[in-house]
Design an enzyme around this catalytic site. Structure first.
Site, PDB file in Angstrom:
ATOM      1  N   TYR A  32      63.792  -1.079  54.511  1.00 18.66           N
ATOM      2  CA  TYR A  32      65.239  -0.975  54.642  1.00 18.66           C
ATOM      3  C   TYR A  32      65.618   0.088  55.658  1.00 18.66           C
ATOM      4  O   TYR A  32      64.787   0.890  56.088  1.00 18.66           O
ATOM      5  CB  TYR A  32      65.891  -0.693  53.284  1.00 18.66           C
ATOM      6  CG  TYR A  32      65.767   0.743  52.790  1.00 18.66           C
ATOM      7  CD1 TYR A  32      64.547   1.250  52.354  1.00 18.66           C
ATOM      8  CD2 TYR A  32      66.874   1.589  52.763  1.00 18.66           C
ATOM      9  CE1 TYR A  32      64.442   2.554  51.903  1.00 18.66           C
ATOM     10  CE2 TYR A  32      66.770   2.895  52.304  1.00 18.66           C
ATOM     11  CZ  TYR A  32      65.557   3.375  51.878  1.00 18.66           C
ATOM     12  OH  TYR A  32      65.455   4.672  51.437  1.00 18.66           O
ATOM     13  N   ARG A  99      54.194 -16.119  43.048  1.00 20.40           N
ATOM     14  CA  ARG A  99      53.702 -14.756  42.872  1.00 20.40           C
ATOM     15  C   ARG A  99      52.190 -14.663  43.057  1.00 20.40           C
ATOM     16  O   ARG A  99      51.423 -15.319  42.363  1.00 20.40           O
ATOM     17  CB  ARG A  99      54.091 -14.221  41.487  1.00 20.40           C
ATOM     18  CG  ARG A  99      53.734 -12.744  41.313  1.00 20.40           C
ATOM     19  CD  ARG A  99      54.231 -12.192  39.987  1.00 20.40           C
ATOM     20  NE  ARG A  99      53.913 -10.776  39.874  1.00 20.40           N
ATOM     21  CZ  ARG A  99      52.729 -10.321  39.440  1.00 20.40           C
ATOM     22  NH1 ARG A  99      51.786 -11.155  39.063  1.00 20.40           N
ATOM     23  NH2 ARG A  99      52.508  -9.014  39.382  1.00 20.40           N
ATOM     24  N   LYS A 148      59.412   2.900  55.595  1.00 19.89           N
ATOM     25  CA  LYS A 148      60.646   3.000  54.789  1.00 19.89           C
ATOM     26  C   LYS A 148      60.748   1.809  53.846  1.00 19.89           C
ATOM     27  O   LYS A 148      61.585   0.919  54.023  1.00 19.89           O
ATOM     28  CB  LYS A 148      61.872   3.108  55.710  1.00 19.89           C
ATOM     29  CG  LYS A 148      63.112   3.647  55.003  1.00 19.89           C
ATOM     30  CD  LYS A 148      64.160   4.062  56.004  1.00 19.89           C
ATOM     31  CE  LYS A 148      65.497   4.431  55.374  1.00 19.89           C
ATOM     32  NZ  LYS A 148      65.451   5.528  54.425  1.00 19.89           N
ATOM     33  N   GLU A 180      59.649  16.606  51.358  1.00 20.61           N
ATOM     34  CA  GLU A 180      61.027  16.298  51.772  1.00 20.61           C
ATOM     35  C   GLU A 180      61.898  16.164  50.534  1.00 20.61           C
ATOM     36  O   GLU A 180      61.421  16.284  49.409  1.00 20.61           O
ATOM     37  CB  GLU A 180      61.068  15.023  52.625  1.00 20.61           C
ATOM     38  CG  GLU A 180      60.520  13.802  51.916  1.00 20.61           C
ATOM     39  CD  GLU A 180      60.349  12.585  52.833  1.00 20.61           C
ATOM     40  OE1 GLU A 180      61.084  12.447  53.829  1.00 20.61           O
ATOM     41  OE2 GLU A 180      59.479  11.747  52.514  1.00 20.61           O
TER      42      GLU A 180
END
Ligand code: PDD
Length: 284
Positions: A32, A99, A148, A180
């Site tokens: 994202y 799956r 990300k 972070e």
């Protein structure tokens, strides 16, 4: 009702549909980006598009469309939803398939979703004026934080722990050093030097981080990219975080100890100003 983008269509949010077999849903097999919007313009769009391409490549996925087409989707949503200050959220997953842990072969069509969030007061934020309080927690995320991905459960748990301890956010610590924040990069000011962790697989390579460090160097500020501890941060003159949704936001307390005099400091304030000025001037 908002208009959202799903796989080529612009639809009212209540009509948007993604498969229950989507690998983003089943495996967090997706990435994202969050791009801020100021004055109806997209901030640092090129950086976010470049990082998206890199995140996808690390997971053997192509870009679902080129950066210009992506920019056009962002712009259309900002316009249709009348966003002046806020965010555009973009998510790309490997798509829907029966799956199986192995990546499906042949690759299914990727799922591409974008939506906007209106955030009045993003630039003129009370948190930035007041500064935020953070607590330290162990960094228990997976080891490829430079990608990300949408697997954000641990950062979400960290945020809840911070709230439970009366703070605003958490800084994560690994092998004695700060990595972070739950959704931002972390900085301290030591003497006349801005210190932030060096890039690597341990942290997300923040787009705001890159811009802010460039601006700091252009303004003749000293920058050191290295690891630091919570103890060093508590003894620093200032601390702050950066992200697309917070820009530059001062940190005034770490694990209950005030940073400096416990109020936002001049370096964070100046960097926020410089960043916002340039963002407004260069927004696309
Ligand atoms: N988060 N580190 C982490 C773990 C993040 O999730 C983010 C961004 C950052 C800052 O990156 P950037 O400057 O490119 O926004 C650093 C976004 C805003 C989010 O998850 O909402």
């Amino acid at each position: 009702m908002r208009t959202v983008y799903v796989n080529g269509d612009y639809v009212p949010e209540a009509e948007a549909r993604v498969s229950v077999f989507d690998r983003g849903f089943l495996f967090a097999d997706g990435v994202y980006e969050v791009t801020s919007v100021l004055g109806g313009k997209l901030i640092d769009f090129d950086g976010h598009a470049a990082r998206l391409e890199r995140s996808l490549a690390e997971l053997d996925m192509p870009m679902p469309m080129d950066a210009d087409a992506l920019l056009a989707v962002h712009r259309r949503l900002v316009e249709e939803n009348g966003i002046d200050e806020g965010l555009v959220y973009l998510q790309v997953t490997r798509g829907a398939a029966d799956r199986d842990f192995a990546y499906p072969d042949p690759a299914p069509a990727q799922t591409v979703v974008l939506f906007t969030q209106e955030k009045p007061g993003l630039a003129d934020s009370p948190a930035a004026a007041r500064g935020i309080r953070v607590v330290s927690i162990p960094d228990r995320r997976w080891a490829r934080r430079d990608i990300k991905t949408v697997q954000l459960l641990y950062p979400s748990m960290g945020k809840m722990e911070a709230k439970g301890r009366g703070a605003d956010d958490a800084w994560m610590v690994e092998d004695g050093a700060v990595t972070e924040g739950t959704s931002n990069n972390a900085y301290i000011v030591v003497g006349d030097t801005i210190v932030t962790r060096h890039l690597g697989e341990e942290i997300l390579h923040g787009i705001t981080r890159a811009a802010v460090l460039r601006m700091a160097r252009e303004a003749q500020m000293r920058v050191e990219e290295r690891a630091f501890t919570i103890e060093e941060a508590q003894g620093a003159t200032e601390a702050f975080v950066t992200s697309a949704s917070t820009f530059v936001t001062p940190v005034v307390e770490i694990d209950g100890a005030p940073v400096g005099d416990g109020t936002p400091g001049p370096v964070a304030r100046r960097l926020r100003e410089i960043y916002l000025d340039e963002a407004r001037a260069k927004g696309r």
